[in-house]
Design an enzyme around this catalytic site. Structure first.
Site, PDB file in Angstrom:
ATOM      1  N   ASP A 128       9.075  -8.526  13.975  1.00  0.00           N
ATOM      2  CA  ASP A 128       9.786  -8.745  15.235  1.00  0.00           C
ATOM      3  C   ASP A 128       9.788 -10.228  15.596  1.00  0.00           C
ATOM      4  O   ASP A 128      10.795 -10.774  16.049  1.00  0.00           O
ATOM      5  CB  ASP A 128       9.124  -7.916  16.343  1.00  0.00           C
ATOM      6  CG  ASP A 128       8.980  -6.455  15.938  1.00  0.00           C
ATOM      7  OD1 ASP A 128      10.007  -5.831  15.648  1.00  0.00           O
ATOM      8  OD2 ASP A 128       7.844  -5.953  15.871  1.00  0.00           O
ATOM      9  N   HIS A 164       5.162  -2.265  18.792  1.00  0.00           N
ATOM     10  CA  HIS A 164       6.237  -2.397  17.802  1.00  0.00           C
ATOM     11  C   HIS A 164       7.176  -1.206  17.991  1.00  0.00           C
ATOM     12  O   HIS A 164       7.072  -0.193  17.317  1.00  0.00           O
ATOM     13  CB  HIS A 164       5.685  -2.428  16.379  1.00  0.00           C
ATOM     14  CG  HIS A 164       6.771  -2.303  15.345  1.00  0.00           C
ATOM     15  ND1 HIS A 164       7.697  -3.292  15.133  1.00  0.00           N
ATOM     16  CD2 HIS A 164       7.105  -1.290  14.520  1.00  0.00           C
ATOM     17  CE1 HIS A 164       8.548  -2.882  14.210  1.00  0.00           C
ATOM     18  NE2 HIS A 164       8.221  -1.671  13.814  1.00  0.00           N
TER      19      HIS A 164
HETATM   20  P1  NAX Z   1       8.868   4.948   2.343  1.00  0.00           P
HETATM   21  O1  NAX Z   1       9.154   6.316   2.840  1.00  0.00           O
HETATM   22  O2  NAX Z   1       9.769   4.296   1.364  1.00  0.00           O
HETATM   23  O3  NAX Z   1       7.413   4.937   1.701  1.00  0.00           O
HETATM   24  C1  NAX Z   1       6.309   5.515   2.315  1.00  0.00           C
HETATM   25  C2  NAX Z   1       5.354   5.904   1.214  1.00  0.00           C
HETATM   26  O4  NAX Z   1       4.165   6.339   1.840  1.00  0.00           O
HETATM   27  C3  NAX Z   1       5.887   7.064   0.357  1.00  0.00           C
HETATM   28  O5  NAX Z   1       5.785   6.696  -1.004  1.00  0.00           O
HETATM   29  C4  NAX Z   1       4.942   8.208   0.705  1.00  0.00           C
HETATM   30  O6  NAX Z   1       4.696   9.050  -0.398  1.00  0.00           O
HETATM   31  C5  NAX Z   1       3.697   7.451   1.120  1.00  0.00           C
HETATM   32  N1  NAX Z   1       2.796   8.191   2.007  1.00  0.00           N
HETATM   33  C6  NAX Z   1       3.102   9.070   2.981  1.00  0.00           C
HETATM   34  N2  NAX Z   1       1.980   9.558   3.538  1.00  0.00           N
HETATM   35  C7  NAX Z   1       0.954   8.955   2.916  1.00  0.00           C
HETATM   36  C8  NAX Z   1      -0.448   9.058   3.037  1.00  0.00           C
HETATM   37  N3  NAX Z   1      -1.013   9.902   3.901  1.00  0.00           N
HETATM   38  N4  NAX Z   1      -1.237   8.297   2.237  1.00  0.00           N
HETATM   39  C9  NAX Z   1      -0.681   7.474   1.327  1.00  0.00           C
HETATM   40  N5  NAX Z   1       0.655   7.342   1.152  1.00  0.00           N
HETATM   41  C10 NAX Z   1       1.453   8.078   1.941  1.00  0.00           C
HETATM   42  O7  NAX Z   1       8.678   4.058   3.656  1.00  0.00           O
HETATM   43  P2  NAX Z   1       8.725   2.471   3.793  1.00  0.00           P
HETATM   44  O8  NAX Z   1      10.118   2.032   3.985  1.00  0.00           O
HETATM   45  O9  NAX Z   1       7.905   1.857   2.729  1.00  0.00           O
HETATM   46  O10 NAX Z   1       8.008   2.302   5.229  1.00  0.00           O
HETATM   47  C11 NAX Z   1       6.646   2.590   5.387  1.00  0.00           C
HETATM   48  C12 NAX Z   1       6.277   2.576   6.855  1.00  0.00           C
HETATM   49  O11 NAX Z   1       6.490   1.285   7.421  1.00  0.00           O
HETATM   50  C13 NAX Z   1       7.080   3.547   7.727  1.00  0.00           C
HETATM   51  O12 NAX Z   1       6.193   4.199   8.613  1.00  0.00           O
HETATM   52  C14 NAX Z   1       7.977   2.626   8.505  1.00  0.00           C
HETATM   53  O13 NAX Z   1       8.359   3.199   9.741  1.00  0.00           O
HETATM   54  C15 NAX Z   1       7.084   1.443   8.700  1.00  0.00           C
HETATM   55  N6  NAX Z   1       7.712   0.174   9.072  1.00  0.00           N
HETATM   56  C16 NAX Z   1       7.030  -0.630   9.923  1.00  0.00           C
HETATM   57  C17 NAX Z   1       7.529  -1.844  10.306  1.00  0.00           C
HETATM   58  C18 NAX Z   1       6.757  -2.721  11.246  1.00  0.00           C
HETATM   59  O14 NAX Z   1       7.308  -3.757  11.628  1.00  0.00           O
HETATM   60  N7  NAX Z   1       5.558  -2.396  11.668  1.00  0.00           N
HETATM   61  C19 NAX Z   1       8.846  -2.330   9.837  1.00  0.00           C
HETATM   62  C20 NAX Z   1       9.319  -1.635   8.602  1.00  0.00           C
HETATM   63  C21 NAX Z   1       9.017  -0.167   8.545  1.00  0.00           C
HETATM   64  O15 NAX Z   1       9.970   0.502   9.336  1.00  0.00           O
END
Ligand code: NAX
Length: 329
Positions: free
Chosen positions: A159, A187
């Protein structure tokens, strides 16, 4: 060569995982003299893809990459971790209420907090990226018995970077000319990108950009809604920029902050700025020469800012109340 440090990453097979692992392994975050061990944590369905990612890491033959472990076991995954990036979480699906999302993800972060307390290095630091990241960090922190609260962070740097780029574009300067930009709060779409204290080439932004309506309106809205705009344009949520911001956060936390500047990261509130203690709230932070961080004091908060900060902190209180069963007394 130095001893390797251990970096644990959850959600390692996801989009952000794919954008972050290779840069950490290349030395971008911890420096070109610092070998790293990567401990990659996924859930069962993510393991086949993670196997492919590990093959690609091998194929890079990174000089600094000492060891790679891929696992679904949290204790194995956090073993000896000096840094933990908690990226994996369950995305919000159509029809899911925010409270449902908080509950589902909350359960993930209780287990991860407990495993970090059991298995990570004594000096572990934890950056939560997976959303809702502030409240997930709150849950992990409260379940990691024995790990000091000041080791837990939630990411608002994306952000901040977005806000700096918007201000730079409006003023016709480079984004590196924009300093002192603090994201306050959560966030989420209530976050407050504080233009009132930001500077461009050392001058107040409000002197350089005189269009106050734009600053109070379109600027804030654009930053708050940028994540949704990326999804609309790309058909997928921000990944490379999110990975980049996570690395920026850690670099800021491990290197002294330039004199007079600050950066944004959500930390456990100590009551500064009248923000309730114990919440994970983004505020202006500096890293001192000894490597510890502090909340920058004395940043002016005018009535406009106060209202915005109160709104985003109130949202964090509501989130905290929604997951209170996951926070041990
Ligand atoms: P993806 O869905 O591409 O990848 C998430 C991965 O996490 C998947 O491979 C899934 O199998 C794995 N996963 C799910 N539960 C798990 C667990 N209990 N233990 C270990 N692995 C697990 O998501 P991606 O685009 O990589 O985003 C990841 C996270 O970042 C999401 O929650 C998203 O909302 C968040 N974000 C946060 C941002 C921030 O500024 N704080 C910005 C970007 C993003 O939106």
């Amino acid at each position: 060569m130095k001893e390797p440090i251990t970096v644990s990453i959850t959600g390692a097979a996801g989009q952000i995982g794919y954008a972050i692992l290779f840069r950490i392994a290349s030395g971008f975050v911890f420096g070109e003299e610092q070998p790293v061990n990567l401990r990659l944590i996924e859930i069962e369905p993510g393991l086949p893809a993670l196997k492919g990612v590990v093959m690609e890491l091998e194929d890079c033959a990174f000089p600094l990459l000492n060891e790679v472990v891929a696992t679904t076991d949290l204790d194995e995954g956090f073993k000896g971790a000096n840094w933990a990036f908690l990226i994996g979480s369950v995305p919000r699906k159509a029809g899911m209420e925010r409270a449902d999302l908080l509950g589902i993800n909350g359960k993930i972060f209780t287990g991860q907090g407990q495993a970090i307390a059991r298995s990570a290095s004594k000096d572990v630091r934890v950056l939560v990226v997976g959303n809702p990241c502030n409240t997930n960090a709150l849950i992990a922190m409260n379940n990691a018995e024995g790990v000091p609260n000041d080791r837990f962070f939630a990411m608002t740097r994306l952000d901040e970077n977005r806000a700096k780029s918007q201000l730079a574009a409006k003023a016709g300067v480079h984004n590196s000319d924009v300093t002192n930009l603090c994201i306050w709060g959560n966030h989420s779409a209530t976050q407050y990108p504080d233009f009132t204290n930001a500077k461009i080439k050392g001058r107040p932004v409000t002197e350089v950009i005189t269009d106050r309506d734009w600053l109070e309106g379109e600027f804030i809205k654009t930053v708050q809604q940028r994540g949704a705009a990326i999804i609309n344009a790309r058909g997928a949520s921000s990944a490379a920029s999110a990975a980049n911001a996570a690395m920026d956060t850690v670099k800021s936390l491990i290197n002294p902050t330039p004199e007079g500047d600050w950066y944004s990261v959500a930390v456990c509130s100590d009551g500064s700025y009248g923000i309730e203690k114990g919440l994970i709230v983004s505020m202006p932070i500096r890293t001192k020469d000894d490597g510890s961080w502090e909340v920058v004091q004395g940043v002016p908060v005018n009535d406009f800012s106060r209202e915005k900060i109160d709104a985003t902190v109130n949202e964090l209180k509501e989130e905290r109340d929604a997951v209170k069963d996951l926070i041990p007394a």
